[in-house]
Enzyme design. Structure first.
Site, PDB file in Angstrom:
ATOM      1  N   GLY A  11     -10.734 -20.177   6.074  1.00 19.87           N
ATOM      2  CA  GLY A  11     -10.439 -21.298   5.186  1.00 19.87           C
ATOM      3  C   GLY A  11     -11.749 -21.848   4.434  1.00 19.87           C
ATOM      4  O   GLY A  11     -12.824 -21.385   5.202  1.00 19.87           O
ATOM      5  N   GLN A  69     -17.618 -28.099   1.454  1.00 25.41           N
ATOM      6  CA  GLN A  69     -18.495 -27.368   2.100  1.00 25.41           C
ATOM      7  C   GLN A  69     -19.483 -26.508   1.225  1.00 25.41           C
ATOM      8  O   GLN A  69     -20.505 -26.079   1.603  1.00 25.41           O
ATOM      9  CB  GLN A  69     -17.618 -26.154   2.940  1.00 25.41           C
ATOM     10  CG  GLN A  69     -17.171 -26.804   4.170  1.00 25.41           C
ATOM     11  CD  GLN A  69     -16.265 -25.847   4.833  1.00 25.41           C
ATOM     12  OE1 GLN A  69     -15.136 -25.097   4.591  1.00 25.41           O
ATOM     13  NE2 GLN A  69     -16.779 -25.065   5.889  1.00 25.41           N
ATOM     14  N   CYS A 114     -16.210 -23.211  12.357  1.00 28.28           N
ATOM     15  CA  CYS A 114     -16.342 -23.682  11.247  1.00 28.28           C
ATOM     16  C   CYS A 114     -17.577 -22.996  10.573  1.00 28.28           C
ATOM     17  O   CYS A 114     -18.581 -22.969  11.101  1.00 28.28           O
ATOM     18  CB  CYS A 114     -16.516 -25.220  11.272  1.00 28.28           C
ATOM     19  SG  CYS A 114     -16.814 -25.947   9.477  1.00 28.28           S
ATOM     20  N   LEU A 115     -17.456 -22.617   9.202  1.00 33.03           N
ATOM     21  CA  LEU A 115     -18.513 -21.779   8.701  1.00 33.03           C
ATOM     22  C   LEU A 115     -19.564 -22.718   8.291  1.00 33.03           C
ATOM     23  O   LEU A 115     -20.786 -22.425   8.274  1.00 33.03           O
ATOM     24  CB  LEU A 115     -18.036 -21.413   7.224  1.00 33.03           C
ATOM     25  CG  LEU A 115     -16.926 -20.223   7.113  1.00 33.03           C
ATOM     26  CD1 LEU A 115     -16.699 -20.119   5.827  1.00 33.03           C
ATOM     27  CD2 LEU A 115     -17.521 -18.900   7.875  1.00 33.03           C
ATOM     28  N   HIS A 167      -7.731 -28.760   9.470  1.00 33.09           N
ATOM     29  CA  HIS A 167      -9.137 -28.627   9.471  1.00 33.09           C
ATOM     30  C   HIS A 167      -9.756 -28.777   8.200  1.00 33.09           C
ATOM     31  O   HIS A 167     -10.865 -29.391   7.958  1.00 33.09           O
ATOM     32  CB  HIS A 167      -9.454 -27.337  10.032  1.00 33.09           C
ATOM     33  CG  HIS A 167     -11.155 -26.669  10.220  1.00 33.09           C
ATOM     34  ND1 HIS A 167     -11.795 -26.645  11.371  1.00 33.09           N
ATOM     35  CD2 HIS A 167     -12.031 -26.667   9.247  1.00 33.09           C
ATOM     36  CE1 HIS A 167     -12.989 -26.140  11.089  1.00 33.09           C
ATOM     37  NE2 HIS A 167     -12.979 -26.085   9.660  1.00 33.09           N
ATOM     38  N   GLU A 168      -9.292 -27.997   7.291  1.00 32.02           N
ATOM     39  CA  GLU A 168      -9.740 -28.192   5.742  1.00 32.02           C
ATOM     40  C   GLU A 168      -9.524 -29.508   5.105  1.00 32.02           C
ATOM     41  O   GLU A 168     -10.252 -30.045   4.401  1.00 32.02           O
ATOM     42  CB  GLU A 168      -9.058 -27.187   4.860  1.00 32.02           C
ATOM     43  CG  GLU A 168      -9.015 -25.581   5.201  1.00 32.02           C
ATOM     44  CD  GLU A 168     -10.596 -25.097   5.733  1.00 32.02           C
ATOM     45  OE1 GLU A 168     -11.569 -25.815   5.233  1.00 32.02           O
ATOM     46  OE2 GLU A 168     -10.588 -24.281   6.508  1.00 32.02           O
ATOM     47  N   HIS A 171     -12.265 -31.736   6.219  1.00 31.96           N
ATOM     48  CA  HIS A 171     -13.220 -31.504   5.151  1.00 31.96           C
ATOM     49  C   HIS A 171     -13.413 -32.691   4.095  1.00 31.96           C
ATOM     50  O   HIS A 171     -14.352 -33.031   3.777  1.00 31.96           O
ATOM     51  CB  HIS A 171     -13.676 -30.358   5.027  1.00 31.96           C
ATOM     52  CG  HIS A 171     -14.284 -29.227   5.865  1.00 31.96           C
ATOM     53  ND1 HIS A 171     -15.669 -29.545   6.479  1.00 31.96           N
ATOM     54  CD2 HIS A 171     -13.885 -27.922   6.545  1.00 31.96           C
ATOM     55  CE1 HIS A 171     -15.791 -28.598   7.186  1.00 31.96           C
ATOM     56  NE2 HIS A 171     -14.853 -27.723   7.258  1.00 31.96           N
TER      57      HIS A 171
HETATM   58  O1  GNR Z   1     -13.011 -19.531   9.451  1.00 31.58           O
HETATM   59  C1  GNR Z   1     -12.829 -20.218  10.119  1.00 31.58           C
HETATM   60  N1  GNR Z   1     -11.921 -20.294  11.226  1.00 31.58           N
HETATM   61  C2  GNR Z   1     -11.221 -21.313  11.756  1.00 31.58           C
HETATM   62  C3  GNR Z   1     -10.598 -21.102  13.172  1.00 31.58           C
HETATM   63  C4  GNR Z   1     -10.357 -21.868  13.806  1.00 31.58           C
HETATM   64  C5  GNR Z   1     -10.106 -23.044  13.215  1.00 31.58           C
HETATM   65  C6  GNR Z   1     -10.170 -23.482  12.054  1.00 31.58           C
HETATM   66  C7  GNR Z   1     -10.817 -22.287  11.224  1.00 31.58           C
HETATM   67  S1  GNR Z   1     -11.517 -22.801   9.742  1.00 31.58           S
HETATM   68  C8  GNR Z   1     -12.960 -21.740   9.601  1.00 31.58           C
HETATM   69  C9  GNR Z   1     -13.560 -21.577   8.020  1.00 31.58           C
HETATM   70  C10 GNR Z   1     -14.116 -23.155   7.977  1.00 31.58           C
HETATM   71  O2  GNR Z   1     -15.273 -23.829   8.215  1.00 31.58           O
HETATM   72  N2  GNR Z   1     -13.215 -23.861   7.085  1.00 31.58           N
HETATM   73  O3  GNR Z   1     -13.611 -25.059   6.760  1.00 31.58           O
HETATM   74 NI    NI Z   2     -14.811 -25.840   8.333  1.00 31.73          NI
END
Ligand code: GNR
Ligand code: NI
Length: 167
Positions: free
Chosen positions: A46, A51, A91-92, A133-134, A137
């Site tokens: 995601g 980001q 998270c990236l 999670h997104e 953000h």
């Molecule tokens: O790539 C991603 N993998 C992930 C794994 C478990 C829970 C959430 C994520 S999101 C993350 C990409 C990202 O940072 N999205 O904001």
């Molecule tokens: Ni993230």
């Protein structure tokens, strides 16, 4: 298309709240296309516009194994949350850190797609985790903020040190 720079925690810009998209137009679709290229290049599941330092309510998610099911959520809202589950997240914007976070097990989300069409989706599993999670953000919240202050301090120190070495 273009690959965009992904902000790295603890960058203060990750804490800016995203504004609702008032008009979905060609510039929105260019953003979506650049975010998709960025997310696939980084092998993320995601990506939130926050980001890539664009503070608008735009999220992309692709949880499919062959990276063929891109989902776009503009102005997303969660209308139902059910159950609780602990899942390991990454998270990236926080590379190399994987920690357990408790979130709703399943959610219903309503959003607009890149053409401005409203849709509603029931999600569970990884997709439900990613949506939450997104959306965090977009509210300026990074997943490590669900952890203890002690863990957050350790993660901040580790990433700052790594960023100093890379500079
Ligand atoms: O790539 C991603 N993998 C992930 C794994 C478990 C829970 C959430 C994520 S999101 C993350 C990409 C990202 O940072 N999205 O904001
Ligand atoms: Ni993230």
């Amino acid at each position: 298309m273009a690959i965009l720079e992904i902000l790295q925690y603890p960058d203060p810009r990750l804490h800016l709240p995203a504004a609702r998209v008032e008009k979905i137009d060609a510039s929105t679709r260019t953003l979506v296309s650049n975010m998709a290229e960025t997310m696939y290049a980084a092998e993320g599941v995601g990506l939130a516009a926050t980001q890539v330092n664009v503070h608008q309510q735009v999220i992309l998610i692709d949880t499919s194994p062959d990276r063929s099911e891109l989902r776009v959520f503009i102005n997303p809202e969660i209308t139902r949350r059910e159950g609780m589950a602990l899942n390991q997240e990454g998270c990236l914007s926080v590379p190399g850190v994987y920690e357990n976070v408790e979130r709703a097990d399943s959610v219903t989300v309503t959003a607009l797609d890149e053409n401005g069409a409203r849709f509603t989706l029931n999600a569970s599993g990884l997709l439900a985790v990613c949506i939450q999670h997104e959306m965090d953000h977009l509210h300026g919240k990074v997943f490590v903020e669900h952890l203890s202050e002690l863990k957050q301090n350790r993660i901040r120190a580790k990433l700052k040190k790594r960023q100093r070495k890379a500079a």
